[in-house]
Design a protein around this motif. Structure first.
Motif, PDB file in Angstrom:
ATOM      1  N   VAL A 163      -1.317 -21.329   2.964  1.00 46.03           N
ATOM      2  CA  VAL A 163      -0.114 -21.476   3.938  1.00 46.03           C
ATOM      3  C   VAL A 163       0.249 -20.495   4.628  1.00 46.03           C
ATOM      4  N   SER A 164       0.633 -19.281   4.272  1.00 43.45           N
ATOM      5  CA  SER A 164       0.755 -18.305   5.082  1.00 43.45           C
ATOM      6  C   SER A 164       0.385 -16.908   4.422  1.00 43.45           C
ATOM      7  N   GLU A 165       0.115 -15.880   5.280  1.00 44.13           N
ATOM      8  CA  GLU A 165      -0.267 -14.530   4.489  1.00 44.13           C
ATOM      9  C   GLU A 165      -0.128 -13.681   5.340  1.00 44.13           C
ATOM     10  N   TRP A 166       0.449 -12.310   5.013  1.00 43.69           N
ATOM     11  CA  TRP A 166       0.842 -11.113   5.832  1.00 43.69           C
ATOM     12  C   TRP A 166       0.588 -10.042   5.277  1.00 43.69           C
ATOM     13  N   LEU A 167       0.362  -8.921   6.081  1.00 41.56           N
ATOM     14  CA  LEU A 167       0.394  -7.463   5.490  1.00 41.56           C
ATOM     15  C   LEU A 167       0.941  -6.690   6.460  1.00 41.56           C
ATOM     16  N   TYR A 168       1.868  -5.883   5.928  1.00 39.16           N
ATOM     17  CA  TYR A 168       2.501  -4.689   6.607  1.00 39.16           C
ATOM     18  C   TYR A 168       2.471  -3.295   6.248  1.00 39.16           C
ATOM     19  N   HIS A 169       2.204  -2.612   7.107  1.00 45.78           N
ATOM     20  CA  HIS A 169       1.950  -1.149   6.707  1.00 45.78           C
ATOM     21  C   HIS A 169       2.924  -0.011   7.194  1.00 45.78           C
ATOM     22  N   ARG A 170       3.291   0.835   6.254  1.00 46.48           N
ATOM     23  CA  ARG A 170       4.246   1.625   6.570  1.00 46.48           C
ATOM     24  C   ARG A 170       3.841   3.152   6.333  1.00 46.48           C
ATOM     25  N   PRO A 171       2.817   3.770   7.322  1.00 50.13           N
ATOM     26  CA  PRO A 171       2.418   5.110   7.132  1.00 50.13           C
ATOM     27  C   PRO A 171       3.457   6.124   7.328  1.00 50.13           C
ATOM     28  N   HIS A 172       4.440   5.916   7.905  1.00 51.58           N
ATOM     29  CA  HIS A 172       5.638   6.959   8.091  1.00 51.58           C
ATOM     30  C   HIS A 172       6.849   6.105   7.937  1.00 51.58           C
ATOM     31  N   THR A 173       7.938   6.109   8.982  1.00 48.71           N
ATOM     32  CA  THR A 173       9.246   5.543   8.655  1.00 48.71           C
ATOM     33  C   THR A 173       9.141   4.104   9.244  1.00 48.71           C
ATOM     34  N   LYS A 174       8.397   3.744   9.948  1.00 49.68           N
ATOM     35  CA  LYS A 174       8.224   2.672  10.478  1.00 49.68           C
ATOM     36  C   LYS A 174       7.629   1.623  10.069  1.00 49.68           C
ATOM     37  N   GLU A 175       7.631   0.059   9.700  1.00 50.03           N
ATOM     38  CA  GLU A 175       6.863  -0.865   9.256  1.00 50.03           C
ATOM     39  C   GLU A 175       6.153  -1.413  10.199  1.00 50.03           C
ATOM     40  N   VAL A 176       4.847  -1.612  10.338  1.00 53.80           N
ATOM     41  CA  VAL A 176       4.034  -2.178  11.372  1.00 53.80           C
ATOM     42  C   VAL A 176       3.206  -3.487  10.633  1.00 53.80           C
ATOM     43  N   GLU A 177       3.424  -4.536  11.515  1.00 49.83           N
ATOM     44  CA  GLU A 177       2.639  -5.514  11.228  1.00 49.83           C
ATOM     45  C   GLU A 177       1.161  -5.678  11.493  1.00 49.83           C
TER      46      GLU A 177
END
Length: 435
Positions: free
Chosen positions: A128-142
């Motif tokens: 139905v839905s799927e997501w991945l977020y990555h935070r290499p430093h301070t900010k989370e990136v979609e």
């Protein structure tokens, strides 16, 4: 390292529950240098262990089932054998609405100094839905977000994903992350690499990892023997015997024999016939005479066999900074032995890579052992509609029995924290005239 695991509408969990390993500020003076480790890059204080209590059939095992399902589905959903198959999820079935809604899973973890947040919603028919977020430093990136077969992907960081979407290579019942990993996407491979460290074990059926522990004997025999000796099981030594492909037991089906021979000869796999333990034999004057050989599976106790089976996963976790989810860890083990296992993980000395262990248990002695903080103690409780909730002891106010000096074991058994069965009067059932 695991930061948080969430699940919703899966088996007994209708509403979303979160098992978090954030250390609470309220417990900051309790076993801080032992049970807590810091992740300065993200400003986090995380816990090395957690225990989950609850009545029978309350959902303790289902929490670990949820973690197992999530991992297994990520690893296998993209395989061709899954094409057209139903997805093996199970929504909360005791409500007419939730029975038709998707199940949700999300995990937050840190791997190689970077934080990831990955999750999905799924029915038995599709993602139905799927997501991945990555935070290499301070900010989370979609990295990507998916709704059905509509995808939004990061144009630079997730180029493989862009390609897979354009080529229509992601099935309705396959996770995008799983497909991307098959095509060697860097971020997807990192998630998969972390999943190798995220293990779920049954404390009731140790046969599933007994062979893993036998394989560890060849590389860690000295420490395993010491571990068994310290557990006061009377074992002085151990040995394992590899299976000879030319002399397999007559009782094995031919197809099994062929598979074993192929694995040994072509894939260089190792199979073991079993493990031998050795106990001291003494003469009439109490002097040591010799060592007597025993079969682990045929002559040792079930508790001894389980404890040995756990040595492999425990040592691997501590050596590599892995995460263990263990169902019913207390089964067959003495409370003092169980206490020692958790102490291994809580200790800064014996667990320098911050491995984590989470297990459900009925052993209330651990509540008064002094080795856990309140934020490491969790409870599962069902409401009258059959839906389970999950909460920690740290969530209780001081006037509700959450003070640091309280007798947690006594108050738990009294029902002050929930997570205990509400029992009827058994004596009303067993009347001789009714039998």
């Amino acid at each position: 390292m695991l930061v948080q695991f969430s699940v919703r509408n899966f088996k007994v969990f209708r509403e979303e529950v979160k098992l978090t390993l954030f250390a609470s500020n309220y417990d900051k003076t309790t076993r801080e240098t032992e049970n807590v480790f810091t992740e300065p890059k993200f400003g986090l204080r995380l816990l090395k262990s957690a225990i989950v209590y609850g009545a029978n059939a309350s959902g303790k095992t289902k929490l670990i089932d949820a973690a197992h399902f999530m991992k297994d589905f990520i690893l296998n959903s993209s395989k061709e054998s899954q094409q057209g198959e139903k997805i093996d999820t199970e929504p909360f079935r005791l409500n007419t609405i939730s029975a038709l809604e998707p199940s949700m899973f999300e995990i937050i973890f840190i791997h190689e100094g970077e934080m990831y947040r990955y999750g999905f919603e799924v029915t038995q028919d599709e993602i139905v839905s799927e997501w991945l977020y990555h935070r290499p430093h301070t900010k989370e990136v979609e990295i990507f977000y998916r709704e059905g077969q509509e995808f939004s992907t990061h144009p630079r960081v997730f180029r493989k994903g862009n390609f897979l979407v354009k080529e229509g290579m992601i099935r309705r019942n396959a996770l995008m992350l799983s497909v991307a990993a098959q095509f060697n996407d860097m971020l997807a491979e990192k998630v998969f690499k972390w999943l190798e460290k995220f293990r779920q074990l049954s404390g009731l059926h140790e046969a599933g990892y007994l062979g893993f522990s036998m394989a560890r004997v060849e590389i860690s025999k000295k420490i395993i023997v010491s571990f068994l000796q310290e557990a006061d099981m009377g074992i002085e030594d151990i040995s394992v015997k590899k299976m000879d492909p030319s002399s397999l037991p007559d009782g094995l089906p031919n197809e099994v024999k062929d598979l074993i021979r192929k694995k040994i000869e072509e894939d260089e796999s190792v199979f073991f016939e079993g493990l031998k333990t050795y106990h001291s034999v003494y003469d009439e004057k109490g002097n040591f005479n010799r060592l007597e050989e025993f079969s682990l599976e045929e002559e040792e106790s079930s508790g001894t066999m389980k404890f040995f089976a756990l040595t492999g996963p425990i040592f691997s976790a501590i050596e590599n900074g892995e995460i263990l989810f263990i169902d019913e860890i207390d089964s067959k083990l003495h409370p003092n032995l169980l206490n020692k296992i958790f102490q291994l993980f809580n200790s800064a000395k014996t667990n320098p890579k911050n491995a984590q262990i989470i297990s459900n248990t009925h052993n209330t002695n651990l509540l008064e052992s002094g080795i856990f903080r309140r934020d490491q103690i969790w409870f599962v409780q069902k409401d009258r509609f059959g839906s389970a909730s999950l909460y920690s002891l740290a969530s209780f106010k001081t006037d509700e029995g959450g003070r640091k000096g309280d007798n947690f074991e006594q108050k738990y058994l009294e029902g002050r924290y929930g997570g205990v069965p509400v029992l009827g009067d058994f004596s009303e059932i067993f009347h001789f005239e009714n039998i």
